[in-house]
Design an enzyme around this catalytic site. Structure first.
Site, short mmCIF file in Angstrom:
data_model
loop_
_atom_site.label_atom_id
_atom_site.label_comp_id
_atom_site.label_asym_id
_atom_site.label_seq_id
_atom_site.Cartn_x
_atom_site.Cartn_y
_atom_site.Cartn_z
CE LYS A 1 -2.52 -0.51 3.72
NZ LYS A 1 -1.87 -2.04 4.17
NE ARG B 1 -4.49 -1.33 9.92
CZ ARG B 1 -3.04 -0.66 9.14
NH1 ARG B 1 -3.54 0.61 8.72
NH2 ARG B 1 -2.21 -1.36 9.38
NE ARG C 1 7.55 -2.81 5.89
CZ ARG C 1 6.05 -2.64 6.02
NH1 ARG C 1 5.37 -2.12 4.83
NH2 ARG C 1 5.46 -2.71 6.94
NE ARG D 1 6.38 -0.64 9.90
CZ ARG D 1 5.28 -0.53 9.39
NH1 ARG D 1 5.14 -0.02 8.13
NH2 ARG D 1 4.17 -0.65 10.06
NE ARG E 1 1.93 -4.47 11.05
CZ ARG E 1 2.71 -4.49 10.24
NH1 ARG E 1 3.91 -4.89 10.25
NH2 ARG E 1 2.44 -3.63 9.10
P1 AMP Z 1 0.66 0.60 8.59
O1 AMP Z 1 2.03 1.33 8.42
O2 AMP Z 1 -0.56 1.17 7.91
O3 AMP Z 1 0.91 -0.89 8.62
O4 AMP Z 1 0.19 0.97 10.11
C1 AMP Z 1 1.17 0.53 11.30
C2 AMP Z 1 0.28 0.68 12.72
O5 AMP Z 1 -0.20 1.76 12.99
C3 AMP Z 1 -0.45 -0.37 12.79
O6 AMP Z 1 -0.27 -1.78 12.90
C4 AMP Z 1 -1.53 0.18 13.98
O7 AMP Z 1 -0.90 -0.01 14.99
C5 AMP Z 1 -1.50 1.70 13.43
N1 AMP Z 1 -2.73 2.11 12.59
C6 AMP Z 1 -2.56 2.70 11.36
N2 AMP Z 1 -3.64 3.02 10.73
C7 AMP Z 1 -4.38 2.63 11.58
C8 AMP Z 1 -5.91 2.54 11.75
N3 AMP Z 1 -6.69 2.95 10.65
N4 AMP Z 1 -6.47 2.30 12.74
C9 AMP Z 1 -5.96 1.83 13.95
N5 AMP Z 1 -4.58 1.68 13.88
C10 AMP Z 1 -3.78 2.09 12.83
#
Ligand code: AMP
Length: 229
Positions: A25, A100, A139, A172, A183
């Site tokens: 994404k 999400r 990554r 990360r 996740r």
């Molecule tokens: P990502 O980079 O999109 O994988 O997001 C990393 C982390 O940020 C996720 O594992 C969540 O802990 C938090 N996060 C990002 N977007 C959301 C969302 N829409 N709702 C809740 N937590 C989020």
């Protein structure tokens, strides 16, 4: 075919990018926003930045991010609305990582209502679990500018250093295998209803996320060009 050309035709569209962690994404959002010139809003990046800056928001969410759990819906919605409001309302946006959960779909509806705008489409990046684990384990990210690399698919020019700003690349915290599995589980339970909801509304577009980022970009950008502002 290479992704490129016809910049601007998609300007003003509002798109939600859906897909499991590791589906690309962030990479696809960055490529598409560069090509079409619309803002890329990544909730993950906004939250990680808050953690790096140790802001009050960052202190509240640091442990949640580290465990691979989700930040409370209302809090993420506030972050999204704050960011959207700072931008040109005519520019549209590509939302990466939000909504999400099913309640976040309603929260986004309300944000769009308040802005007097509507959603053009939800794009779903589809990829199998084995491939996701392979991608996520390699990554590496730049903690300074947020650029994304991969040890196999997109290695930096100098080992361990960001091509853009030269700072050190790191893994990360939430890309460690146990957290990655968590996740993916969270994605299955929380985000599947989001996909179903957009499918039922008739705005879901599915895109295969297998293959090289450039190949996926061609498919993603073709779909974006079909979305009406
Ligand atoms: P990502 O980079 O999109 O994988 O997001 C990393 C982390 O940020 C996720 O594992 C969540 O802990 C938090 N996060 C990002 N977007 C959301 C969302 N829409 N709702 C809740 N937590 C989020």
């Amino acid at each position: 075919m290479k992704a490129g050309g016809k910049p601007g035709r998609a300007a003003g569209v509002r798109i939600v990018l859906l897909g499991p962690p590791g589906s690309g994404k962030g990479t696809q959002a960055e490529l598409a926003s560069r090509r079409f010139g619309f803002p890329w809003i990544s909730t993950g990046e906004l939250l990680r930045r808050a953690v790096r800056e140790e802001s009050p928001l960052g202190r509240r969410v640091a442990a949640i991010l580290e465990a691979g759990e989700l930040v409370p819906d209302g809090l993420v919605a506030e972050v999204v609305e704050g960011d959207v409001r700072r931008r040109d309302p005519e520019a549209g946006f590509l939302l990466d990582g939000f909504p999400r959960t099913r309640p976040q779909v309603d929260l986004l509806d309300r944000i769009l209502e308040r802005l007097g705008r509507s959603l053009g489409a939800a794009l779903l990046l589809e990829v199998g679990e084995a491939e996701l684990l392979r991608r996520l384990s390699g990554r590496r990210v730049c903690g300074s500018c947020g650029a994304i690399f991969h040890l196999v698919f997109h290695p930096p020019r100098a080992e361990g250093r960001c091509d853009g700003c030269g700072r050190e690349l790191t893994q990360r915290e939430d890309d460690r295998e146990a957290v990655v599995r968590r996740r993916l589980q969270v994605y299955e339970t929380e985000t599947a209803p989001v996909v179903d909801c957009y499918r039922d509304r008739g705005v879901l577009r599915r895109v295969s996320a297998h293959g090289e980022p450039e190949e996926v970009a061609v498919r993603v950008q073709e779909e974006i060009l079909r979305v009406q502002p």
